[in-house]
Design an enzyme around this catalytic site. Sequence first.
Site, PDB file in Angstrom:
ATOM      1  N   GLU A  12      71.600  66.929  63.506  1.00 26.95           N
ATOM      2  CA  GLU A  12      72.405  65.769  63.137  1.00 26.95           C
ATOM      3  C   GLU A  12      71.954  64.526  63.897  1.00 26.95           C
ATOM      4  O   GLU A  12      71.909  63.424  63.332  1.00 26.95           O
ATOM      5  CB  GLU A  12      73.881  66.066  63.400  1.00 26.95           C
ATOM      6  CG  GLU A  12      74.833  64.909  63.131  1.00 26.95           C
ATOM      7  CD  GLU A  12      74.826  64.414  61.698  1.00 26.95           C
ATOM      8  OE1 GLU A  12      75.396  63.329  61.465  1.00 26.95           O
ATOM      9  OE2 GLU A  12      74.263  65.085  60.812  1.00 26.95           O
TER      10      GLU A  12
ATOM     11  N   HIS B 201      56.825  77.353  69.705  1.00 25.78           N
ATOM     12  CA  HIS B 201      56.175  78.006  68.565  1.00 25.78           C
ATOM     13  C   HIS B 201      55.545  76.981  67.622  1.00 25.78           C
ATOM     14  O   HIS B 201      55.598  77.138  66.400  1.00 25.78           O
ATOM     15  CB  HIS B 201      57.179  78.885  67.819  1.00 25.78           C
ATOM     16  CG  HIS B 201      57.713  80.008  68.652  1.00 25.78           C
ATOM     17  ND1 HIS B 201      56.939  81.061  69.076  1.00 25.78           N
ATOM     18  CD2 HIS B 201      58.951  80.211  69.158  1.00 25.78           C
ATOM     19  CE1 HIS B 201      57.668  81.885  69.803  1.00 25.78           C
ATOM     20  NE2 HIS B 201      58.898  81.392  69.874  1.00 25.78           N
TER      21      HIS B 201
ATOM     22  N   LYS C 156      70.652  61.104  62.046  1.00 24.57           N
ATOM     23  CA  LYS C 156      71.237  59.782  62.259  1.00 24.57           C
ATOM     24  C   LYS C 156      70.154  58.755  62.580  1.00 24.57           C
ATOM     25  O   LYS C 156      70.166  57.632  62.069  1.00 24.57           O
ATOM     26  CB  LYS C 156      72.270  59.842  63.405  1.00 24.57           C
ATOM     27  CG  LYS C 156      73.582  60.455  63.008  1.00 24.57           C
ATOM     28  CD  LYS C 156      74.378  59.538  62.108  1.00 24.57           C
ATOM     29  CE  LYS C 156      75.019  60.171  60.942  1.00 24.57           C
ATOM     30  NZ  LYS C 156      74.472  61.216  60.167  1.00 24.57           N
TER      31      LYS C 156
ATOM     32  N   LYS D 171      75.766  55.941  49.718  1.00 26.76           N
ATOM     33  CA  LYS D 171      76.784  56.750  50.381  1.00 26.76           C
ATOM     34  C   LYS D 171      77.103  58.031  49.624  1.00 26.76           C
ATOM     35  O   LYS D 171      77.156  59.106  50.203  1.00 26.76           O
ATOM     36  CB  LYS D 171      78.058  55.915  50.558  1.00 26.76           C
ATOM     37  CG  LYS D 171      79.185  56.629  51.298  1.00 26.76           C
ATOM     38  CD  LYS D 171      78.798  56.931  52.724  1.00 26.76           C
ATOM     39  CE  LYS D 171      79.946  57.522  53.505  1.00 26.76           C
ATOM     40  NZ  LYS D 171      79.522  57.917  54.861  1.00 26.76           N
TER      41      LYS D 171
ATOM     42  N   TRP E 249      71.720  51.462  42.846  1.00 23.64           N
ATOM     43  CA  TRP E 249      70.798  52.223  43.686  1.00 23.64           C
ATOM     44  C   TRP E 249      69.783  52.810  42.721  1.00 23.64           C
ATOM     45  O   TRP E 249      70.103  53.673  41.929  1.00 23.64           O
ATOM     46  CB  TRP E 249      71.549  53.311  44.446  1.00 23.64           C
ATOM     47  CG  TRP E 249      70.738  54.037  45.466  1.00 23.64           C
ATOM     48  CD1 TRP E 249      70.511  53.659  46.755  1.00 23.64           C
ATOM     49  CD2 TRP E 249      70.073  55.293  45.291  1.00 23.64           C
ATOM     50  NE1 TRP E 249      69.743  54.597  47.396  1.00 23.64           N
ATOM     51  CE2 TRP E 249      69.449  55.616  46.521  1.00 23.64           C
ATOM     52  CE3 TRP E 249      69.936  56.181  44.224  1.00 23.64           C
ATOM     53  CZ2 TRP E 249      68.708  56.782  46.699  1.00 23.64           C
ATOM     54  CZ3 TRP E 249      69.186  57.342  44.400  1.00 23.64           C
ATOM     55  CH2 TRP E 249      68.583  57.630  45.636  1.00 23.64           C
TER      56      TRP E 249
ATOM     57  N   ARG F  54      77.604  51.918  47.984  1.00 24.88           N
ATOM     58  CA  ARG F  54      77.178  52.923  47.008  1.00 24.88           C
ATOM     59  C   ARG F  54      75.820  52.590  46.396  1.00 24.88           C
ATOM     60  O   ARG F  54      75.230  53.418  45.688  1.00 24.88           O
ATOM     61  CB  ARG F  54      78.218  53.033  45.889  1.00 24.88           C
ATOM     62  CG  ARG F  54      79.580  53.504  46.362  1.00 24.88           C
ATOM     63  CD  ARG F  54      80.548  53.566  45.206  1.00 24.88           C
ATOM     64  NE  ARG F  54      80.168  54.588  44.247  1.00 24.88           N
ATOM     65  CZ  ARG F  54      80.622  55.837  44.262  1.00 24.88           C
ATOM     66  NH1 ARG F  54      81.450  56.215  45.202  1.00 24.88           N
ATOM     67  NH2 ARG F  54      80.241  56.704  43.353  1.00 24.88           N
TER      68      ARG F  54
ATOM     69  N   ASN G 210      76.580  54.621  35.955  1.00 22.49           N
ATOM     70  CA  ASN G 210      76.167  55.422  37.103  1.00 22.49           C
ATOM     71  C   ASN G 210      75.733  56.785  36.583  1.00 22.49           C
ATOM     72  O   ASN G 210      76.361  57.330  35.678  1.00 22.49           O
ATOM     73  CB  ASN G 210      77.330  55.629  38.085  1.00 22.49           C
ATOM     74  CG  ASN G 210      77.765  54.347  38.755  1.00 22.49           C
ATOM     75  OD1 ASN G 210      77.083  53.336  38.681  1.00 22.49           O
ATOM     76  ND2 ASN G 210      78.904  54.403  39.419  1.00 22.49           N
ATOM     77  N   GLY G 211      74.699  57.368  37.182  1.00 19.61           N
ATOM     78  CA  GLY G 211      74.256  58.685  36.758  1.00 19.61           C
ATOM     79  C   GLY G 211      72.860  58.628  36.163  1.00 19.61           C
ATOM     80  O   GLY G 211      72.111  57.667  36.361  1.00 19.61           O
TER      81      GLY G 211
ATOM     82  N   CYS H  98      75.366  53.957  43.194  1.00 24.65           N
ATOM     83  CA  CYS H  98      75.706  52.875  42.267  1.00 24.65           C
ATOM     84  C   CYS H  98      77.226  52.704  42.209  1.00 24.65           C
ATOM     85  O   CYS H  98      77.976  53.651  42.362  1.00 24.65           O
ATOM     86  CB  CYS H  98      75.174  53.108  40.863  1.00 24.65           C
ATOM     87  SG  CYS H  98      73.399  53.293  40.747  1.00 24.65           S
TER      88      CYS H  98
ATOM     89  N   GLU I 149      68.037  58.020  59.464  1.00 20.86           N
ATOM     90  CA  GLU I 149      68.767  57.311  58.413  1.00 20.86           C
ATOM     91  C   GLU I 149      68.807  55.810  58.643  1.00 20.86           C
ATOM     92  O   GLU I 149      68.607  55.031  57.702  1.00 20.86           O
ATOM     93  CB  GLU I 149      70.211  57.826  58.332  1.00 20.86           C
ATOM     94  CG  GLU I 149      70.379  59.151  57.636  1.00 20.86           C
ATOM     95  CD  GLU I 149      71.831  59.589  57.612  1.00 20.86           C
ATOM     96  OE1 GLU I 149      72.311  59.984  56.537  1.00 20.86           O
ATOM     97  OE2 GLU I 149      72.483  59.539  58.676  1.00 20.86           O
TER      98      GLU I 149
END
Length: 606
Positions: free
Chosen positions: A479, A502, A483, A601, A73, A27, A99-100, A2, A486
């Site tokens: 990673e 395995h 990517k 983000k 968000w 954000r 925000n929060g 946010c 995402e």
Amino acid sequence: MCGIVGYIGKNRALPILLDGLRRLEYRGYDSSGIVICDDIFHDFRVVGKIKELDKKIANMSLGGNIGIAHTRWATHGAPTENNAHPHCDCTGNIRVVHNGIIENHSALRKQLERKGHIFKSQTDTEVVPHLLEDLYKGNITETLKDVLRIIKGTYGLAVLCAQEPEKILVARKGSPLVIGIGKDETIIASDVSAILQYTKEVIYLEDGEMAEIYADHFKIFDSAANEVDKNIERIEWDIDEATKKGFDHFMLKEIFEQPSTITDSIRGRVVMDEGKVKLGGLEICVDKLRGIKRIIIIACGTAWHAGLIGEYMIEEYAGIPVEVEWASEFRYRKPILDKKTAVLVISQSGETADTLAALREAREKGALTLGIVNTVGSTIARETDAGVYNHIGPEISVASTKAFTSQVSILALLTVLLGRQRGMSLVMGQRILKELQALPEKIENYLSTNNIKDIARKYYHVNNFAFLGRKYNQPTALEGALKLKEISYIHAEGFPSGEMKHGSIAMIEPGFPSFFIAPRDSVYEKNVSNIEEIKSRGGNVIVITTEGNKELEKIADDVIYIPKTLEMLTPILASVPLQLFAYYVSSLKGLDVDKPRNLAKSVTVE
């Protein structure tokens, strides 16, 4: 997650607030809203990205010079107009953006509803304006102080009150807020990128602080409601660093920036003739580091993968035992920490809620706390005992690229610093540092000629993907998978090549694609055996290997060549084609590369 922006001053607030929201959209981008005070409140809220808000208020010429805005968000409540911020009270005299998470919102809502308050959203935020209304007795500042004693959780708050329209109130606990000081104007935001076009003079609010914001002055209060003085800091990076500069997306720009950002991350930190490293941010604890017997690296997501690479580096070259912990799990264990333990936290934003909570837990238990952070003035940067800045400028795309390679580069510097304090030779220190300094040119050359887009065209339609690597490149595989997940929404798994047999090899069937990171290194032959296992079962294989190694062309479907470097530094080179692959797959699918669904983000809630 946010974004908040607020303005009070000599100019029209509307265009400044809209510009700030565009710069903060990374954000959060499932809904947005804005309120302008022009004798009365003018409210606009929409579902979707900022362009939808632009459409709604296009051609409006509102003249108010005070307002607050928000890009969301979603946490509590779906993305709807009613759930979008700003929120108001029953009387319509108070506006709040937040925000929060207000953790005790449910109990507070029930109490307020019993008193006759009518709620219009499913959000936790809406309790704040109703509490302000309920307790207001003619001074909104004192009322907000009372409210802050009642609510529990995390917040970055901005408040407007119709009865006191000459000021904006802000408060912070666990969610960043910065005040930009201009000439006869003041801007508040959750990120400096929304402020830089107007001023580089800023004040960072600390946890527990609140402020009255006027056009030409401000008052800041600590958690005990005492007025305090704060130093004004100057932001060194430029607004141009937060623009696309001709690239189609921020992510592609940030991938191509890596030669310069790695250079900036190591600039002035290498003492080549002594094979040593000088990290100014660690100077105050360099002697303590000599006595450290154990390191715990704490991070989330991409930064956690960087930490895993750092674990291999530090253990191999400095001889210090290292553990890498998920920040989100660290507090729920009973970690054994002592004066000989260093806790290193890694966070691009410096505001990651889980990482910050883990840091505070480590400090409480007496560990030496260190940080690798990109954002100057961020909470983690201020609360660690010592640390290192990335110095790479803003990273706007939600999917991290240049921050990751910078973090790994700094971990390599830290490895040399710790290693030279112990058994590392001058020659080895120089060798690592020379190879590190050579990486930017190698990446530059790779970026100028590569075949990744052609490979992406072959695979962008698939639904599943495996990424595999060993030793230093096992985290690189993780990673690469992250990517792709995402930004392309393709299900991808990353795991050690040796673990495939395995269980995971059961997934392999004709056409199933696997992406191997297999440079010519100490585990190369073992990786080749794993590639053969997949090919024998009809799976497709893409492989990243070292320039000049033509052997894999005989068995792999596609081969990507990266320059030769030290084994410990191959993850930096290998991550670049993985980033490009994810980027081109997402782009070919027609997705929003920079703003993938459900993600934001900076994750500032737990």
